[in-house]
Design an enzyme around this catalytic site. Structure first.
Site, mmCIF file in Angstrom:
data_model
loop_
_atom_site.group_PDB
_atom_site.id
_atom_site.type_symbol
_atom_site.label_atom_id
_atom_site.label_comp_id
_atom_site.label_asym_id
_atom_site.label_seq_id
_atom_site.Cartn_x
_atom_site.Cartn_y
_atom_site.Cartn_z
ATOM 1 N N ARG A 36 9.478 38.121 59.851
ATOM 2 C CA ARG A 36 10.105 37.002 59.138
ATOM 3 C C ARG A 36 9.961 37.165 57.627
ATOM 4 O O ARG A 36 8.902 37.548 57.138
ATOM 5 C CB ARG A 36 9.490 35.677 59.590
ATOM 6 C CG ARG A 36 9.706 35.463 61.057
ATOM 7 C CD ARG A 36 9.598 34.040 61.523
ATOM 8 N NE ARG A 36 9.679 34.039 62.995
ATOM 9 C CZ ARG A 36 10.810 34.139 63.687
ATOM 10 N NH1 ARG A 36 11.966 34.200 63.043
ATOM 11 N NH2 ARG A 36 10.805 34.176 65.008
ATOM 12 N N ASP A 37 11.069 36.872 56.925
ATOM 13 C CA ASP A 37 11.032 36.904 55.463
ATOM 14 C C ASP A 37 10.070 35.836 54.963
ATOM 15 O O ASP A 37 10.049 34.705 55.460
ATOM 16 C CB ASP A 37 12.431 36.666 54.884
ATOM 17 C CG ASP A 37 12.520 37.070 53.420
ATOM 18 O OD1 ASP A 37 13.212 38.061 53.126
ATOM 19 O OD2 ASP A 37 11.886 36.394 52.575
ATOM 20 N N GLU A 62 15.027 44.325 45.781
ATOM 21 C CA GLU A 62 13.685 44.102 45.228
ATOM 22 C C GLU A 62 12.656 45.056 45.820
ATOM 23 O O GLU A 62 11.744 45.505 45.131
ATOM 24 C CB GLU A 62 13.245 42.661 45.476
ATOM 25 C CG GLU A 62 14.047 41.648 44.686
ATOM 26 C CD GLU A 62 13.688 40.207 45.041
ATOM 27 O OE1 GLU A 62 12.694 39.998 45.765
ATOM 28 O OE2 GLU A 62 14.422 39.316 44.599
ATOM 29 N N VAL A 63 12.764 45.300 47.107
ATOM 30 C CA VAL A 63 11.765 46.136 47.781
ATOM 31 C C VAL A 63 12.440 47.460 48.164
ATOM 32 O O VAL A 63 13.402 47.470 48.946
ATOM 33 C CB VAL A 63 11.211 45.438 49.041
ATOM 34 C CG1 VAL A 63 10.177 46.332 49.718
ATOM 35 C CG2 VAL A 63 10.604 44.083 48.685
ATOM 36 N N HIS A 105 15.787 47.658 54.315
ATOM 37 C CA HIS A 105 15.664 46.500 55.181
ATOM 38 C C HIS A 105 17.040 45.866 55.318
ATOM 39 O O HIS A 105 17.819 45.850 54.362
ATOM 40 C CB HIS A 105 14.660 45.471 54.640
ATOM 41 C CG HIS A 105 14.843 45.123 53.204
ATOM 42 N ND1 HIS A 105 14.474 45.969 52.181
ATOM 43 C CD2 HIS A 105 15.367 44.020 52.601
ATOM 44 C CE1 HIS A 105 14.747 45.398 51.023
ATOM 45 N NE2 HIS A 105 15.310 44.222 51.245
ATOM 46 N N HIS A 108 18.597 42.153 56.140
ATOM 47 C CA HIS A 108 18.326 40.732 56.313
ATOM 48 C C HIS A 108 19.204 40.242 57.463
ATOM 49 O O HIS A 108 20.424 40.441 57.427
ATOM 50 C CB HIS A 108 18.714 39.937 55.066
ATOM 51 C CG HIS A 108 17.994 40.312 53.811
ATOM 52 N ND1 HIS A 108 16.995 39.536 53.255
ATOM 53 C CD2 HIS A 108 18.132 41.377 52.978
ATOM 54 C CE1 HIS A 108 16.563 40.102 52.144
ATOM 55 N NE2 HIS A 108 17.240 41.217 51.942
HETATM 56 P P1 AMP Z 1 15.724 42.463 48.699
HETATM 57 O O1 AMP Z 1 16.077 41.693 47.480
HETATM 58 O O2 AMP Z 1 16.908 42.729 49.589
HETATM 59 O O3 AMP Z 1 14.943 43.724 48.380
HETATM 60 O O4 AMP Z 1 14.815 41.508 49.566
HETATM 61 C C1 AMP Z 1 13.432 41.599 49.671
HETATM 62 C C2 AMP Z 1 12.981 40.479 50.569
HETATM 63 O O5 AMP Z 1 11.639 40.727 50.934
HETATM 64 C C3 AMP Z 1 13.026 39.085 49.933
HETATM 65 O O6 AMP Z 1 13.874 38.253 50.711
HETATM 66 C C4 AMP Z 1 11.570 38.641 49.973
HETATM 67 O O7 AMP Z 1 11.433 37.260 50.235
HETATM 68 C C5 AMP Z 1 10.997 39.488 51.088
HETATM 69 N N1 AMP Z 1 9.561 39.726 51.034
HETATM 70 C C6 AMP Z 1 8.843 40.153 49.984
HETATM 71 N N2 AMP Z 1 7.557 40.292 50.322
HETATM 72 C C7 AMP Z 1 7.452 39.965 51.634
HETATM 73 C C8 AMP Z 1 6.389 39.906 52.576
HETATM 74 N N3 AMP Z 1 5.131 40.222 52.240
HETATM 75 N N4 AMP Z 1 6.670 39.525 53.846
HETATM 76 C C9 AMP Z 1 7.936 39.193 54.199
HETATM 77 N N5 AMP Z 1 8.971 39.228 53.361
HETATM 78 C C10 AMP Z 1 8.756 39.604 52.094
#
Ligand code: AMP
Length: 123
Positions: A34-35, A101-102, A106, A108
């Protein structure tokens, strides 16, 4: 372009068990959880366990087994979260334009409400 994978990203830490996650599904090559900041009643992230930065990286360099496992896992998440009837959206952001961001691939999986139009027009 060759992608360089940063193994200090937060999803790599989740995969190594260094930080907790709310797991929805785990398979040989895939983890769904879960996000932490859900943007819909259902907001699940599906990630491959392998070191892939983004979707095209994975699509080009992952093994057939990884790709099949990942794709099937997305389907299982949709079913397990009860999204088939009401519908859902899958998004995978990449790089600067995608506002990723990460830097670990991934997707969503979002649902549980009407999500609005896919993109807002730039002003
Ligand atoms: P993106 O902008 O597509 O890279 O999305 C990164 C997503 O990772 C965001 O929706 C964040 O809320 C989510 N996120 C960041 N850290 C965590 C975590 N520790 N556990 C779950 N989701 C995370």
């Amino acid at each position: 372009m060759a992608y360089t994978y940063d193994d200090q990203n937060i999803f790599a830490k989740i995969l190594r068990g260094e930080i907790p996650n709310a797991t929805v599904l785990e398979t040989e090559h895939t983890l769904a959880f879960r996000d932490i900041q859900p943007q819909a009643p259902v907001h699940v992230l599906v990630i491959p366990k392998g070191p892939y930065v983004c979707y095209d990286h994975f699509a080009r360099e992952a093994s057939d087994a990884e790709i099949v496992d990942f794709t099937r896992a997305v389907g299982e998440v949709v079913k397990a979260e009860g999204l088939q009837e009401g519908g859902y959206r899958i998004i995978s952001n990449a790089g600067e334009a995608g506002v990723q961001e990460v830097p670990h691939l991934h997707v969503h999986v979002l649902g549980g409400r009407v999500l609005g139009r896919m993109l807002q027009r730039a002003g």
